[in-house]
Design a protein around this motif. Structure first.
Motif, PDB file in Angstrom:
ATOM      1  N   ARG A   1       0.835  -1.203   0.000  1.00 18.19           N
ATOM      2  CA  ARG A   1       0.000   0.000   0.000  1.00 18.19           C
ATOM      3  C   ARG A   1       0.864   1.244   0.000  1.00 18.19           C
ATOM      4  O   ARG A   1       1.891   1.282   0.657  1.00 18.19           O
ATOM      5  CB  ARG A   1      -0.851   0.074   1.276  1.00 18.19           C
TER       6      ARG A   1
ATOM      7  N   ARG B   1      -8.728  -2.876 -11.516  1.00 17.42           N
ATOM      8  CA  ARG B   1      -9.328  -3.204 -10.228  1.00 17.42           C
ATOM      9  C   ARG B   1     -10.108  -4.501 -10.350  1.00 17.42           C
ATOM     10  O   ARG B   1      -9.956  -5.424  -9.540  1.00 17.42           O
ATOM     11  CB  ARG B   1     -10.268  -2.054  -9.811  1.00 17.42           C
TER      12      ARG B   1
ATOM     13  N   GLY C   1      -8.209  -7.551 -10.509  1.00 23.21           N
ATOM     14  CA  GLY C   1      -7.746  -8.043  -9.220  1.00 23.21           C
ATOM     15  C   GLY C   1      -6.278  -7.827  -8.927  1.00 23.21           C
ATOM     16  O   GLY C   1      -5.773  -8.282  -7.896  1.00 23.21           O
TER      17      GLY C   1
ATOM     18  N   ASP D   1      -5.492  -1.702  -7.100  1.00 24.47           N
ATOM     19  CA  ASP D   1      -6.616  -0.796  -6.902  1.00 24.47           C
ATOM     20  C   ASP D   1      -6.099   0.596  -6.551  1.00 24.47           C
ATOM     21  O   ASP D   1      -5.431   0.771  -5.534  1.00 24.47           O
ATOM     22  CB  ASP D   1      -7.500  -1.336  -5.760  1.00 24.47           C
TER      23      ASP D   1
ATOM     24  N   VAL E   1      -3.301   0.218  -3.772  1.00 26.14           N
ATOM     25  CA  VAL E   1      -3.198  -1.072  -3.090  1.00 26.14           C
ATOM     26  C   VAL E   1      -2.862  -2.146  -4.111  1.00 26.14           C
ATOM     27  O   VAL E   1      -3.631  -2.394  -5.044  1.00 26.14           O
ATOM     28  CB  VAL E   1      -4.520  -1.440  -2.386  1.00 26.14           C
TER      29      VAL E   1
ATOM     30  N   LYS F   1      -2.687  -5.762  -5.043  1.00 27.91           N
ATOM     31  CA  LYS F   1      -3.327  -6.976  -4.539  1.00 27.91           C
ATOM     32  C   LYS F   1      -2.657  -8.220  -5.055  1.00 27.91           C
ATOM     33  O   LYS F   1      -2.713  -9.279  -4.424  1.00 27.91           O
ATOM     34  CB  LYS F   1      -4.806  -6.976  -4.945  1.00 27.91           C
ATOM     35  N   ASP F   2      -2.063  -8.119  -6.244  1.00 27.32           N
ATOM     36  CA  ASP F   2      -1.399  -9.283  -6.819  1.00 27.32           C
ATOM     37  C   ASP F   2      -0.178  -8.784  -7.575  1.00 27.32           C
ATOM     38  O   ASP F   2      -0.238  -8.483  -8.766  1.00 27.32           O
ATOM     39  CB  ASP F   2      -2.361 -10.018  -7.748  1.00 27.32           C
TER      40      ASP F   2
END
Lengths: 247, 247
Positions: free
Chosen positions: A174, A203, A206, A209, A216, A218-219
DNA sequence: CGCCCTTTTGAAGAAAATCAAGGGCAGTGG
DNA sequence: CCACTGCCCTTGATTTTCTTCAAAAGGGCG
């Protein structure tokens, strides 16, 4: 985060080269002062011949140039720890402008003093070169990803995350990214509308974001792949200590 | 055109700063040698840590980087008089590659010697900085004109003409431009097919004609306007003598 | 609460990529 | 001298990507 301008300047140089005691003492002797600049206010303007090197202590800023039709192209983002105005060490006028994207704290260091120090301290001179070369490497990467908006946006997010991580502004995938979609668009040569759609795709995919000023990841694997991001281009210039922070 | 590598190096530096007698003597003392490189052969490759600064004496070359899908982005053209490998003065590896676009004559100067001279001669150090800043300014302009293919191509043609003029390789609105349409496309992020169509449009528009390796400017006013070209970005770094050559 | 700035979404249109095929020209070799 | 070959340029048809125009929905702040 360093609490004074001199700390920030020292940190930045130390991330680029190994500084000797003598180098550190020389930096210690620099006159510096700090001022605050409001969001959307100019820091440097095209044509200026700055008397100071500026170090961004807090907040984000952008290099940009206006086109003849009034549209704006952002050619780089500055995050805490970054310099601007190095042009001045060779008495050259600014060929682009710099604006505060958020409220900023900025340290000023007299350019003549920096030039003198660079002459007497090869390591510091080299650090200034390296700072310039990093900028150039980033600029080159921005040219590289201009075929596909998805990859372009993803790559910018990777760059910003990596740079934030180097200066300790990111953790656990983050970090704060106080950019509007219009600013992202101006940086990538896309419309704000299209940036919005691409961000939604990312987003929903996945991998990442960006919303509410927060990035953020996420992957990371998928994101790096979508972005064709290879952080190697940021590393060759950094000292070992700085690289290890990349995690 | 200068006949030796040292002449070319001297000319280049002299176009960037005013050199003193002492500066000139120092340059005179440099070891240099010249070699020829065939078309499509590498000059420097990403990852190299060059021992030499290279000066292009004759022919054209390009900086480029490969994408992960194998496609190529050209990030700059080198014409006679241009340097490459300045990275080496701060012991940094090449973050991009350089390839000969035509058969090239290239002068090599030991990088340590250049670094020493730069330290002892502030004017020469400044010249090296300025060379870098020009490159950066050009890179920035390449980012600026990425909305419209017509303007982008026109702008590149203006840049190449102006740079050729500075080193005496253009006159009466004509200069040799030994690029394939694919190379132009790789430089601008366009397909060769689209470059072809745009060049036809420009030709039919009557402002400029690039064909048979020859660039002919037929209507400088119109071309500058189509390209939104303002040569000012090339000037701030040049000494007065060099600017006057722009005509 | 109301205002302004930013984000979001839709529909239509323009720009450039992609796919595909032919043509010119220079160099090579028979 | 001519055919062959490879590279580059040219053109057409189709599809994808991104822009433009328009409108509405959040969200922070006076």
């Amino acid at each position: 985060m360093p609490k004074t301008c001199r700390d920030a300047f020292t940190n930045k140089l130390a991330s680029l080269v190994t500084l000797s005691e003598a180098d550190l003492r020389a930096i210690e002797g620099l006159k510096v002062d700090v001022r605050q600049i409001d969001r959307r206010r100019p820091i440097l303007t095209q044509g200026d011949l700055p008397d100071y090197i500026y170090v961004l202590l807090d907040g984000w800023a952008a290099r940009y140039e206006l086109r003849s039709d009034g549209s704006r192209r952002i050619t780089g983002f500055l995050i805490p720890g970054d310099f601007c105005g190095i042009h001045a060490v060779c008495h050259a006028a600014m060929d682009h402008s710099i604006i505060a994207l958020t409220k900023c704290d900025i340290g000023r260091i007299p350019v003549d003093a920096v030039a003198d120090i660079g002459r007497d301290h090869p390591a510091i001179n080299m650090a200034l070169w390296r700072a310039k070369l990093i900028e150039e490497a980033i600029l080159r990467k921005w040219l590289l990803f201009s075929t596909n908006a998805r990859a372009t946006v993803a790559h910018l997010l990777c760059e910003l995350y990596a740079r934030a991580a180097i200066v300790g502004l990111a953790e656990n995938g983050r970090c704060g990214v106080p950019l509007t979609q219009e600013e992202v668009g101006d940086a990538l040569g896309l419309t704000a509308v299209h940036v919005n759609r691409v961000l939604r795709q990312l987003r929903e995919g996945g991998s990442v974001d960006l919303s509410h000023q927060q990035l953020v990841i996420k992957d990371a694997q998928r994101l790096s792949h979508e972005a064709r991001f290879d952080r190697a281009y940021l590393e060759p210039w950094l000292s070992e200590n700085a690289v290890s922070l990349l995690g």
